[in-house]
Structures are given as C-alpha cells and as structure tokens.
Design a protein around this motif. Structure first.
Motif, PDB file in Angstrom:
ATOM      1  N   TYR A 297       0.889  -1.169   0.000  1.00  0.00           N
ATOM      2  CA  TYR A 297       0.000   0.000   0.000  1.00  0.00           C
ATOM      3  C   TYR A 297       0.914   1.202   0.000  1.00  0.00           C
ATOM      4  O   TYR A 297       1.885   1.241   0.756  1.00  0.00           O
ATOM      5  CB  TYR A 297      -0.835  -0.035   1.285  1.00  0.00           C
TER       6      TYR A 297
ATOM      7  N   ARG B 181       2.663   0.642   3.475  1.00  0.00           N
ATOM      8  CA  ARG B 181       2.432  -0.541   4.306  1.00  0.00           C
ATOM      9  C   ARG B 181       3.402  -1.598   3.801  1.00  0.00           C
ATOM     10  O   ARG B 181       3.375  -1.948   2.610  1.00  0.00           O
ATOM     11  CB  ARG B 181       0.982  -1.012   4.167  1.00  0.00           C
TER      12      ARG B 181
ATOM     13  N   ILE C 260       6.206 -11.559  11.981  1.00  0.00           N
ATOM     14  CA  ILE C 260       5.318 -11.401  13.138  1.00  0.00           C
ATOM     15  C   ILE C 260       6.127 -11.187  14.401  1.00  0.00           C
ATOM     16  O   ILE C 260       5.804 -10.334  15.215  1.00  0.00           O
ATOM     17  CB  ILE C 260       4.409 -12.638  13.265  1.00  0.00           C
TER      18      ILE C 260
ATOM     19  N   ASP D 273       4.435 -14.051  20.133  1.00  0.00           N
ATOM     20  CA  ASP D 273       3.381 -13.390  19.357  1.00  0.00           C
ATOM     21  C   ASP D 273       2.358 -14.342  18.753  1.00  0.00           C
ATOM     22  O   ASP D 273       1.241 -13.932  18.457  1.00  0.00           O
ATOM     23  CB  ASP D 273       4.022 -12.581  18.228  1.00  0.00           C
ATOM     24  N   LEU D 274       2.745 -15.569  18.507  1.00  0.00           N
ATOM     25  CA  LEU D 274       1.825 -16.488  17.823  1.00  0.00           C
ATOM     26  C   LEU D 274       2.182 -17.920  18.217  1.00  0.00           C
ATOM     27  O   LEU D 274       3.351 -18.293  18.221  1.00  0.00           O
ATOM     28  CB  LEU D 274       1.949 -16.323  16.303  1.00  0.00           C
TER      29      LEU D 274
ATOM     30  N   THR E 139      -9.275 -15.629  11.014  1.00  0.00           N
ATOM     31  CA  THR E 139      -8.497 -14.399  10.975  1.00  0.00           C
ATOM     32  C   THR E 139      -7.061 -14.714  10.575  1.00  0.00           C
ATOM     33  O   THR E 139      -6.631 -15.852  10.651  1.00  0.00           O
ATOM     34  CB  THR E 139      -8.488 -13.686  12.348  1.00  0.00           C
ATOM     35  N   HIS E 140      -6.360 -13.698  10.142  1.00  0.00           N
ATOM     36  CA  HIS E 140      -4.950 -13.724   9.748  1.00  0.00           C
ATOM     37  C   HIS E 140      -4.701 -14.553   8.494  1.00  0.00           C
ATOM     38  O   HIS E 140      -4.421 -14.008   7.448  1.00  0.00           O
ATOM     39  CB  HIS E 140      -4.054 -14.190  10.895  1.00  0.00           C
ATOM     40  N   ALA E 141      -4.757 -15.873   8.605  1.00  0.00           N
ATOM     41  CA  ALA E 141      -4.494 -16.706   7.432  1.00  0.00           C
ATOM     42  C   ALA E 141      -5.434 -17.900   7.487  1.00  0.00           C
ATOM     43  O   ALA E 141      -5.807 -18.363   8.550  1.00  0.00           O
ATOM     44  CB  ALA E 141      -3.050 -17.174   7.421  1.00  0.00           C
TER      45      ALA E 141
ATOM     46  N   GLU F  65       3.689 -16.373   3.725  1.00  0.00           N
ATOM     47  CA  GLU F  65       2.896 -15.154   3.957  1.00  0.00           C
ATOM     48  C   GLU F  65       2.201 -15.181   5.311  1.00  0.00           C
ATOM     49  O   GLU F  65       1.999 -14.142   5.926  1.00  0.00           O
ATOM     50  CB  GLU F  65       1.812 -15.025   2.884  1.00  0.00           C
TER      51      GLU F  65
ATOM     52  N   ILE G 239       3.269 -10.171   8.872  1.00  0.00           N
ATOM     53  CA  ILE G 239       2.243  -9.160   9.062  1.00  0.00           C
ATOM     54  C   ILE G 239       2.827  -7.905   8.372  1.00  0.00           C
ATOM     55  O   ILE G 239       3.663  -8.048   7.489  1.00  0.00           O
ATOM     56  CB  ILE G 239       1.893  -9.001  10.569  1.00  0.00           C
ATOM     57  N   TYR G 240       2.384  -6.746   8.722  1.00  0.00           N
ATOM     58  CA  TYR G 240       2.935  -5.550   8.085  1.00  0.00           C
ATOM     59  C   TYR G 240       3.139  -4.472   9.126  1.00  0.00           C
ATOM     60  O   TYR G 240       2.604  -4.536  10.226  1.00  0.00           O
ATOM     61  CB  TYR G 240       1.990  -5.038   6.986  1.00  0.00           C
ATOM     62  N   LYS G 241       3.988  -3.509   8.762  1.00  0.00           N
ATOM     63  CA  LYS G 241       3.993  -2.290   9.551  1.00  0.00           C
ATOM     64  C   LYS G 241       3.712  -1.121   8.623  1.00  0.00           C
ATOM     65  O   LYS G 241       3.934  -1.196   7.411  1.00  0.00           O
ATOM     66  CB  LYS G 241       5.288  -2.083  10.338  1.00  0.00           C
ATOM     67  N   TRP G 242       3.160  -0.059   9.204  1.00  0.00           N
ATOM     68  CA  TRP G 242       2.893   1.158   8.451  1.00  0.00           C
ATOM     69  C   TRP G 242       4.090   2.092   8.612  1.00  0.00           C
ATOM     70  O   TRP G 242       4.508   2.359   9.740  1.00  0.00           O
ATOM     71  CB  TRP G 242       1.645   1.863   8.992  1.00  0.00           C
TER      72      TRP G 242
END
Lengths: 457, 457
Positions: A109, A121, A126, A207-208, A406-408, A415, A419-422
């Motif tokens: 993005y 983005r 993660i 985190d996961l 959610t997520h995947a 992938e 995740i992503y950061k802005w």
C-alpha cells in the motif's frame, strides 16, 4: 524460590531470548537469510551419522511402547529419519525454502497523504513463534527454515518420542546460526510438556502459537493461552453432488477424495447427494465405494435407496447421531441426501470444520451459490478435496492448514508468518504535524494513490 | 434449569441467530449492502426525536453519577447526541461507509494449478463479530455500517451509560434491515455485562471479538475467551530525536504529538533524545514544553542537564520507576537521553506498546535502522505520532487501532473485517483429482500465474 517460579523462570528466559533474537535479526540484511539456511544445510549434512544415531535412540525407545500398545506403529514410522531418501528430503526441503521469494519488505500500500508526506504498508515478520508439533522430527528443520526465511524467531516443541533427534537437530541449527550474523537463539527448542504450559504464559514475548496436530492439541493450547493461536485443526470435508452434474466425474472425484490418503485432514468424510441421485447414481456409486472397502454410514434416505443385496454388505451401516460430525480419518464415509444446493450449504455450514468442501456441478448458478454460501477456508468446484495443500496450491512449503477466520486461512505459506507495519515518511524540512491540517491552517489530505511505489528502505 | 443454563442460553440464542444471519446474508447480492445502509440512514433520520429523547434519558441518569464522582464529565460529554451537528455527523458517517469500495469479492491471488484447474483467493467477510465498546452511543451506527458493508454480522455491547440510546439505535437498525433482503438479526445488541461473559464462550458461533476501550477492557476480554481478539489497546508512543536532525522540526513535531489531543492513544508519552542534544536543544525544548504546561518526568541525564532555574519549575519531576511504561493520556511526558539510535530502538521495543513510534532525523541510514528495528504497528519518520489514524491514513472509517501482531495492525479499516477463501475450479469434463498427478499418471502442476484474473463469481 517456590516450585512455580523455578518452573516458570526457564520459560521466561527462553521467551525473552527469542524476543531479543528477533529484534536483533531485524537489523541483519534480509538477503543473508538464505546464507543462514545454506549454512544449516551444510552442518546437518556434515553431521548425518550423528543425527541418525540420535534418531535410532528415539526409535529404540519407541519400539517397546508400540509392542505394549502405547504408541501406534504409524507414529513410529513417521519418527524414522533412516528410511531411504528421508534425510535427503529433509535437506532438500531447505533448498525449497531458499528458492522461495522473500515474504518480507514488500510494499502492499502506498499513498501520498499530502505533498511531502508518504505512507507505506510494508510486510514484516510477526515476531516470536511458538510451534508445537508431534512425532516427525524433521519438522524442526522445516519450521526453522520457514521462520528464518520470514525473519521470525521460533521456539519449537516436538513430541517426546522424537526428543533425541529434535534436540540434536536444534543444537546443529544453533551451531550453524552461530557462524552467521543471526543470533543462534533465533531458533530454540524445549523438550518437556511442562515447559509448554509456562511458555504459553509468555504473552509479553511470544506473538503467535502454532499447534500442529489434532483438534485436541489445538483446543488444549487455546485453553491455556492469551497468545493468538493459528490452529491447524481437523477436517470434516464434504462433497455435494448437485442435481445438475456430469455423472462421469462423480465416482472419480469422490474416490480420489476419500482414498488418496484417508488419514489426511483434507480427505473426504461426508458425501451429500442431491435426492435426484438416490434412484440411479447412488446405488452404483455405493457399490464402487464398497468395492474399495469403505464403510458407509447412511442416513435413512440413502440407506433405504439401496437394494437389499447392497444393504446386506457388512460395510453398510445406518448413520449414528454423530456420523456427520465425525472426522473418520479412515476408510469410512458418512452419506446423506439433500433436496437442493441450499440444504447442502446449510448442512456444511453446520457440520463441516470449515476446512475444504467441494461441489460437483455443471451449473454456474449452483456453484456460485455454493462458493458464496459455504463458510469454509477452501471451496472447490468439480475438484477433489485432496487439492487443499500448500504445495499443490503453489505456495511452496506450507506451515500448515488454518481453519481459523483471521490472519491466514486454508494452506498457510510463508505469507502466514508475516504481518505488516505502516511506515510514514515526511520529506518536509520542518517535519509534518497534524496541526497544519486543522481548519484554516492550509494543508489538506490528498490521499493520492502512489500506485505501488516501493517504500524507500 | 440451573442458573448457569438460564443465563447462558440467551447468549447462545443471540450468537446462533447472528451466525444464521451471517450465512443467509452471504447469499444476498453484495451490491445491495449500500441499499441497506441507506435504509438505516432513512429510519434513523425519521426517528431523530425519539433517539434524542432516549439519549436524554441516558444523560439524566448520568448526571447524578458525575456529581457524585462516579462518572467523568468527559465520558458524559461523549454520551450526548444532542450537541449541534453530532446527530448529523452520525448520519453522514453512514454516507462515508456507502462511498467506500466493497472490501469483499476481491481476487488477491489467481493461479492455474494445471490446464483446466484454476485457483483463486477471494476476500470475504470474517463472519460474526462481537464488538464491545464504551460510552459513545453512535458507535452502534458506525460499527453496524462497517459490519454490513463488509458482509459480517455483529453483536454489539455498549457501555451501560448509553443503554437507552444504544438499544433504540439497534431497534431502528433492525427495523430498517427488516425492509431489506438482509436478516434483521445481522445486527444485534446486548445490554448487560453478564451477557458479555456468556457471549465470550460462544466460540462456535462468534469469530472475532473487538474490545474498543482501554487496556483493562482488552485484557479482561482476553482472559475470558478462546475467540480471537483484535485489541485496540493503549498507546505508549515515543519520539526519538536523532543526533542528525533538522532542529527546526523538533519542537514543532514534539508539541503537536503531545498537545494535539493528549488523551488519544496516538499521543506522545515518551521522548528519547540523543545525548548530543542535552546541552543546547534540550534546555530550550524543555522550556517550550513547560510553557505548554506539560509535566516532565526526567531521567537523571535529562534532569541534570537543565539549569537550576528550569529544574525549580514545579512541573519538572524526576522520573519514577514506571515513568517509561506509563500511558499518561494527559499533559505529561517522560524524557530520557540515549547514546545512539540503537539504544533508542532497544528502549522502544522494551517499553512502547507497539502502537506508533517516530524518529526525527535527516539520516537515511538512521531512519532505515529505526524502521527495521522498531517492532511497532506504525513507524514514522519526521512526522507527528498523531497521524496514526484510519481517516488520516486514507483508509476511510476505521474500526479501531490494533496493536496485535496478527491479522491487522495499526489503523484497521474495512479490510480488517475481511479474510479470504480459496476457490478452486476445475473446468475439466470429468473433474480434477490428485491421483492424475501421481508419478506416471501424466499430469503435472504448472502453477502458472493468472496475473490477477478475477474469480468467476
């Protein structure tokens, strides 16, 4: 000093080390991740004999348990690394991950918020993953490779049956990482179940959680943790045979879905037949299924539609109350008739595990209805449920299958570990402040699409 | 018959109704979602007087609680719908959602697995959302609009202070939906806190919980549920002032980040200064901050760098042990010096809430290091932390801010209410089976990129 602090403290140490390794690894050039993977492959190759010896220890410990009925022989066969080609396949799994494109650092993005102020983005790892898996020790190598490729840190817990193999593999991976710029604690393993409970409390650092195993494992993990769980749960997969269908494909697709690998989570468990098929297609199909030694659990309509000669086959049973909520994982199939595609969709949404469901039809209207209506990760048209797989989907190596929402979802590739950061960058000499956008202050938001412009990092 | 079954049963009824509404709504043409939104807007407009009367009841109930100190006056002011323009803003919020593009039905991956067998990944709604929010009753309308636009069903629980307003708004939304093809139970509300606990146990029907409120609410929800939680948590946001910086921007960006709206989660709470600034920039900046009535919590180095005349200001304090782990949400700022960008990144990763952190620098190397190293949802360069907002980011209306590491991160727009399903379509007359791809059976996987080809539904 209490026993609880003495058991929880090692878990916190491990989790904190993983977090620190994750943070440090973000500052290493991502292009070097493949070098680290190659280094791991080399060290494993050099230590093949040692690894196979450790694996033999696990096998020796398992044999009496199989004889006494405490372990299944199929589990033990998955434990072995000495079957021809198995060790080499483990190593070439690393090559496959090397060959995949980097999943991080991709701009997904990009927008100008106002002239001189640009928003991106960007995909990123993660963080710290806790992966819990059962017998197969080569999963250590597989998950380590995926974690390193995606820039995550990972803590691995294998089954106790593979403890010697898994521990050595992890030591060798750490030794290989020690020769790189990545912290060797990027990949750590733990051996005992009690450590898992303590790790599941480390939400500050982890985190996961990814439990790879049966539904019971996933549920037990969810019960114990506030950390997000990506579950690779069970598969109660269905095929619906529409009234408008090319009859030539029915037997072929149903048998493939059921027989190709009955113990897999994407194997067929439920067959829904449009009632128009009860007279002709169904009795013939039932004979084929029985020829393949498949036990049939039949609802009243599909049962009574069979001739007495077929009904007398001992593999033919009347469906019990749980037949349509059961993952057979074996040569068994639950069968039911439905009046229309709507009833098929309703049945699937109520009973399937939202893994993979397929419609066999020539009607675009019916397939479209089915695809929109069925709330599952994978919705197929005229295809075997067995296609639900990361390799077959072309995702490369898969982390597992997620039936979450959610997520995947569905087959999860690299992938799913991202995740992503802005990233917002001001190019203005005196920086950018929101006060300049207040009424009368002159600036306005342009929100101009930068059409895929890459983040400048 | 037990009290537990009599309390849990209504929650299950609500949750199951939401699930059924979700499933039914998937079969309605998505283009009609905007008609439903317009219908809601019309009904709310027609019933403005009734809504304001219900809101006045809530306000009346709140006033004695404010006087006795049980409610804050700021909370009560957020409760009111009668302030000029507030009701109209609520309605125009619906128009904004109407104007957004549909987030579902977008093909994000398309691949030929082999000739005649095509795989698509298509965005779709998550399912049933449980949204828990505090005072502002117009959130009912906002969330209902976002849920409908994205094709989800939603169960809403507002604060008890807004119960009259929220209940009526929900009734009117349901009345409006009753005139459409969408089930009126697509949006439901519950009024009491005990219902929340029971709803949090409905993991069979509810797919995502979104607590919109403080950290305590998010934690309490996570403690009670196995359903995934998308948390809109606290914000301990930091700015790091690099040694290589355009000094002209420092005061401007820091003051904007702190003063624009101190109670917001994206307001500045921690200022990290490169130690080179202790002599000159910092004493001047401290004076500006104090002029703005900001209480300063200073680490030893930033404290001792101030002249005695500044230190004697009663707003200047020595930082307590929790100063850098505190979300002040007020005119207070914690300040610390660091030797380099690396120490700044380490501090942020340890103490920030991974919401929004900004670097002020002219160095591309330092900003790149900061962006890669800081593990936060939003990482800014030379920009105020206050830009962290869905509207400002150009996402349209935001669902909230997520500080989680999975699914969606930072400002969450309609995309965050969506996931995807995999659609596999065989165009072969006799269907597609994996057996045809076995060795020697002739078929092979081509995994040919279909370059954005849209799923045919």
């Amino acid at each position: 000093m209490s026993s609880s602090s003495s058991t929880s403290s090692p878990a916190e140490t491990i989790a904190r080390a993983a977090r620190e390794a994750f943070e440090a690894s973000q500052l290493v050039d991502p292009e070097k991740r493949n070098d680290a993977l190659r280094s791991i492959k080399d060290v494993l190759k050099e230590n093949k004999d040692e690894i196979l010896a450790a694996n033999e220890k696990d096998m020796e410990a398992a044999r009496p348990l199989v004889e006494s009925g405490h372990l299944s022989s199929s589990l033990v066969s998955r434990l072995s690394l000495s079957r021809p080609g198995k060790f080499e396949a483990m190593l070439s799994g690393i090559d496959e991950v090397v060959a995949l494109p980097l999943p991080t650092g991709k701009t997904t993005y990009s927008k100008e918020l106002s002239p001189g102020l640009e928003l991106y983005r960007v995909t990123c790892p993660i963080g710290v993953l806790l992966v819990i898996f059962e017998a197969r020790p080569e999963v250590v190598v597989n998950i380590a490779a995926l974690a390193i490729k995606s820039g995550n840190a990972a803590i691995l817990k294998g089954g106790k049956e593979s403890v010697h193999t898994a521990t050595l593999l992890n030591e060798l991976i750490q030794r290989a990482l020690g020769k790189t710029e990545f912290p060797s604690t990027s990949i750590q393993s733990v051996a005992t179940r009690s450590e898992i409970s303590s790790l599941l409390a480390q939400e500050r650092y982890i985190d996961l959680v990814m439990p790879r195993g049966g539904k019971a494992l996933v549920q037990s993990v969810k019960d114990q943790t506030k950390i997000p769980v990506m579950g690779h749960a069970d598969g109660i997969c269905a095929i619906y045979v529409d009234d408008e269908v090319d009859e030539g494909m029915v037997e072929r697709v149903v048998l493939d879905s059921k027989l190709d690998y009955p113990a897999a989570c994407n194997a067929l468990e439920t067959l829904l037949l449009h009632e128009t098929h009860l007279k002709s297609l169904w009795p013939r199909l039932a004979e084929s299924l029985l020829d393949s030694k498949i036990v049939l659990h039949l609802d009243p309509s599909t049962y009574s539609s069979l001739p007495e000669s077929t009904r007398s086959n001992p593999l033919v049973k009347q469906a019990g109350p749980d037949a349509f909520d059961t993952e057979h994982l074996d040569l068994e199939l639950s069968v039911k008739s439905v009046p229309d595609v709507r009833a098929a969709v309703d049945h699937i949404n109520q009973h399937s595990s939202h893994h993979t469901d397929s419609i066999l039809t020539t009607s675009d209207a019916h397939s479209s209805y089915f695809v929109r209506g069925v709330s599952s990760a994978d919705v197929f048209i005229n295809a075997s449920t067995r296609f639900a797989d990361g390799q077959r989907f072309g995702l490369g190596t898969e982390v597992g299958i997620s039936t979450g929402k959610t997520h995947a979802r569905g087959p999860v590739g690299l992938e799913g570990l991202c995740i992503y950061k802005w990233v917002l960058k001001s190019n203005e000499k005196d920086g950018s402040v929101v006060g300049d956008f207040a009424a009368g202050k002159g600036k306005t938001y342009t929100h101009k699409d930068l059409k895929g412009k890459e983040a400048p990092f």
